[in-house]
Motif scaffolding. Structure first.
Motif, PDB file in Angstrom:
ATOM      1  N   PRO A 336       0.853  -1.215  -0.106  1.00  0.00           N
ATOM      2  CA  PRO A 336       0.228   0.136  -0.104  1.00  0.00           C
ATOM      3  C   PRO A 336       0.919   1.286  -0.143  1.00  0.00           C
ATOM      4  N   LYS A 337       2.072   1.168   0.364  1.00  0.00           N
ATOM      5  CA  LYS A 337       3.116   2.357   0.481  1.00  0.00           C
ATOM      6  C   LYS A 337       4.090   2.577  -0.698  1.00  0.00           C
ATOM      7  N   ALA A 338       3.817   1.663  -1.589  1.00  0.00           N
ATOM      8  CA  ALA A 338       4.577   1.753  -2.886  1.00  0.00           C
ATOM      9  C   ALA A 338       4.377   3.033  -3.549  1.00  0.00           C
ATOM     10  N   GLY A 339       5.332   3.514  -4.295  1.00  0.00           N
ATOM     11  CA  GLY A 339       5.244   4.538  -5.071  1.00  0.00           C
ATOM     12  C   GLY A 339       4.915   5.833  -4.336  1.00  0.00           C
ATOM     13  N   LEU A 340       5.478   6.051  -2.818  1.00  0.00           N
ATOM     14  CA  LEU A 340       5.386   7.349  -2.373  1.00  0.00           C
ATOM     15  C   LEU A 340       6.484   8.060  -2.835  1.00  0.00           C
ATOM     16  N   ASN A 341       6.016   9.429  -3.148  1.00  0.00           N
ATOM     17  CA  ASN A 341       6.866  10.392  -3.889  1.00  0.00           C
ATOM     18  C   ASN A 341       7.553  10.175  -5.255  1.00  0.00           C
ATOM     19  N   PHE A 342       7.250   9.013  -5.915  1.00  0.00           N
ATOM     20  CA  PHE A 342       7.545   8.670  -7.166  1.00  0.00           C
ATOM     21  C   PHE A 342       7.359  10.210  -8.098  1.00  0.00           C
ATOM     22  N   GLU A 343       6.226  10.758  -7.783  1.00  0.00           N
ATOM     23  CA  GLU A 343       5.567  11.759  -8.865  1.00  0.00           C
ATOM     24  C   GLU A 343       6.705  12.885  -8.708  1.00  0.00           C
ATOM     25  N   LEU A 344       7.174  13.063  -7.448  1.00  0.00           N
ATOM     26  CA  LEU A 344       8.017  14.278  -7.138  1.00  0.00           C
ATOM     27  C   LEU A 344       9.520  14.017  -7.773  1.00  0.00           C
ATOM     28  N   GLU A 345       9.930  12.745  -7.822  1.00  0.00           N
ATOM     29  CA  GLU A 345      11.314  12.316  -8.222  1.00  0.00           C
ATOM     30  C   GLU A 345      11.124  12.362  -9.894  1.00  0.00           C
ATOM     31  N   ALA A 346      10.084  12.149 -10.654  1.00  0.00           N
ATOM     32  CA  ALA A 346       9.925  11.998 -11.727  1.00  0.00           C
ATOM     33  C   ALA A 346      10.020  13.503 -12.295  1.00  0.00           C
ATOM     34  N   ILE A 347       8.872  14.274 -11.642  1.00  0.00           N
ATOM     35  CA  ILE A 347       9.220  15.709 -11.872  1.00  0.00           C
ATOM     36  C   ILE A 347      10.629  16.436 -11.600  1.00  0.00           C
ATOM     37  N   ALA A 348      11.112  16.162 -10.599  1.00  0.00           N
ATOM     38  CA  ALA A 348      12.562  16.720 -10.215  1.00  0.00           C
ATOM     39  C   ALA A 348      13.530  16.168 -11.425  1.00  0.00           C
ATOM     40  N   SER A 349      13.433  14.992 -11.783  1.00  0.00           N
ATOM     41  CA  SER A 349      13.992  14.511 -12.956  1.00  0.00           C
ATOM     42  C   SER A 349      14.114  15.248 -14.263  1.00  0.00           C
ATOM     43  N   SER A 350      12.715  15.576 -14.565  1.00  0.00           N
ATOM     44  CA  SER A 350      12.579  16.432 -15.799  1.00  0.00           C
ATOM     45  C   SER A 350      13.321  17.747 -15.942  1.00  0.00           C
ATOM     46  N   PHE A 351      13.081  18.340 -14.549  1.00  0.00           N
ATOM     47  CA  PHE A 351      13.316  19.631 -14.539  1.00  0.00           C
ATOM     48  C   PHE A 351      14.855  20.019 -14.543  1.00  0.00           C
ATOM     49  N   ILE A 352      15.466  19.050 -13.683  1.00  0.00           N
ATOM     50  CA  ILE A 352      16.853  18.992 -13.741  1.00  0.00           C
ATOM     51  C   ILE A 352      17.442  18.598 -15.048  1.00  0.00           C
ATOM     52  N   GLY A 353      16.754  17.621 -15.814  1.00  0.00           N
ATOM     53  CA  GLY A 353      17.135  17.514 -17.139  1.00  0.00           C
ATOM     54  C   GLY A 353      16.826  18.495 -18.079  1.00  0.00           C
ATOM     55  N   GLY A 354      16.638  19.407 -17.792  1.00  0.00           N
ATOM     56  CA  GLY A 354      16.367  20.749 -18.936  1.00  0.00           C
ATOM     57  C   GLY A 354      14.776  21.108 -19.426  1.00  0.00           C
ATOM     58  N   ALA A 355      13.861  20.597 -18.517  1.00  0.00           N
ATOM     59  CA  ALA A 355      12.466  20.947 -18.851  1.00  0.00           C
ATOM     60  C   ALA A 355      12.567  22.240 -18.304  1.00  0.00           C
ATOM     61  N   SER A 356      11.571  23.153 -18.927  1.00  0.00           N
ATOM     62  CA  SER A 356      11.263  24.468 -18.380  1.00  0.00           C
ATOM     63  C   SER A 356       9.694  24.520 -17.863  1.00  0.00           C
TER      64      SER A 356
END
Length: 415
Positions: A336-356
């Motif tokens: 039930p606790k799987a995937g916690l904060n995965f959305e934040l990690e994915a968003i951070a990866s995108s912005f660190i990788g050059g997204a605007s």
């Protein structure tokens, strides 16, 4: 008329007696000019290389041990999968906060099908991907056709899917999964051929990747020259090829000296090549950039923005489902606790990788680089026994620095 970067570089001073000093100075000029012209593209790549070198030194080489490199791929595979989809969402000018909860929900759905009802894992896998597509399409419809902001829709989705996960699992962990699914999250390519000190198939795959990368870079350079676009100077381009080949060869040798390439790495490779081609060459990819960069202009140009947005979120749902299956296979259980904060990690990866933040900017490879930056930071700090509290602080500063760099770069270009 050609607009090669070399046309903008001041002429070098007359060579000295042996010409070596001036040659080195001229090459440095070419490198600096090329980096200035491609700061967004290469800034994070250089940062990733620097982070790898620093942690390799600080951990006395433990970071680059073959076993640790293999674990680094396995531990971050699902975040990289999510980052690819999130990059497309952000380029289109939206955000998706539901992917972590959807990942957990799909994992729990897979557990119910395979563990409780004994369904064959290939059929269950297809059904799980279909569930992810349906979830993404519902959110896409609400955003694209009803005009509800993506932040609100996906925030509601985050709560909805987390609650459904609790309901399906009844608050308990469910497992184990069939061996076939476990291979997707933990398995490696089989060993074939003569007995050597290295994994033969991994070596062949590495050589194939090197050939593909070199041919693709040369092809892209020729296309840019045909359209009189700015290209890297010849010396800097060769230096870039050498760096890329060296990086691929190093990773190949490290993986081949352990158990070989993980199966999930092949899945990631296929996603990077496929989505990279779509975003660079396909009409759909061009339309995603168009609606994120300038929506009114895209509409006037005939881009069906609602349809594009709908499919972007449908695609995100499918990738979240795939990530959920990889996580469940990796842990060999649904929680039930799987995937916690995965959305934040994915968003951070995108912005660190050059997204605007404003949309219209970003690449699939950039999302992978951003995810690897976070992955290496996590892995390196774990090896150094840094507490989770300080890990959060450092990752937060890394994200802030990446977005700050994006703002600074846009202001500089504007001025």
């Amino acid at each position: 008329m050609s607009t090669d970067v070399t046309d903008k570089i001041p002429a070098a001073a007359p060579p000295g007696k042996d010409g070596s000093a001036d040659t080195g100075e001229n090459l440095l000029r070419l490198m600096l000019a090329g980096l200035r012209q491609n700061m967004r593209q290469y800034g994070m790549l250089l940062a990733l290389g620097l982070i790898v070198v620093l942690f390799a030194v600080w951990t006395d080489g433990q970071l680059l041990l073959p076993r640790n490199v293999s674990n680094l791929v396995l531990q971050n595979s699902y975040i990289l999968i999510l980052a690819i989809g999130m990059m497309l969402v952000i380029i289109a000018g939206h955000i998706d906060l539901s992917v972590g909860s959807l990942t957990a929900f799909v994992g729990s759905f897979a557990a119910v099908l395979m563990v409780e009802h004994r369904m064959a894992w290939p059929l269950a896998l297809l059904l799980c991907l279909a569930v992810g597509a349906v979830a993404g399409s519902v959110q896409g419809f609400l955003i694209a056709y009803l005009g509800i902001p993506s932040f609100i829709v996906t925030l509601a989705g985050m709560l909805l899917f987390r609650g459904l996960t609790e309901i399906l699992l009844k608050g308990q962990t469910l497992g184990p999964f069939p061996d076939g699914l476990q291979e997707m999250g933990n398995g490696f390519l089989p060993e074939v051929g003569p007995t050597t000190n290295y994994h033969n198939i991994t070596l062949l795959l590495g050589l194939a990747v090197i050939v593909f990368v070199v041919l693709q870079e040369i092809r892209d350079r020729k296309r840019q020259q045909e359209f009189t676009l700015d290209v890297l100077p010849a010396k800097l381009f060769l230096l870039k090829l050498v760096a890329l080949v060296s990086a691929v060869l190093t990773v190949t040798m490290l993986l081949a000296s352990y158990k070989g390439a993980p199966i999930v790495l092949l899945i990631l490779g296929a996603l990077v090549v496929g989505y990279g081609y779509v975003m660079r060459n396909a009409v759909f990819g061009r339309h995603i950039y168009a609606i994120g960069g300038n929506l009114p202009a895209a509409k006037l140009s005939g881009v069906k923005d609602k349809k594009v947005t709908f499919y972007v979120f449908l695609n995100m749902g499918m990738l979240a489902a795939l990530a959920g299956l990889v996580v469940a296979a990796r842990l060999n259980a649904a929680s039930p606790k799987a995937g916690l904060n995965f959305e934040l990690e994915a968003i951070a990866s995108s912005f660190i990788g050059g997204a605007s933040m404003s949309g219209g900017v970003g690449t699939v490879l950039g999302a992978i680089i951003g995810g690897l930056v976070l992955g290496v930071l996590n892995n390196g700090m774990n090896l150094l026994s840094v507490g989770t509290d300080w890990q959060q602080v450092i990752k937060g500063l890394a994200l802030l620095a990446a977005v700050g760099f994006d703002v600074w770069n846009k202001r500089k270009v504007g001025s």
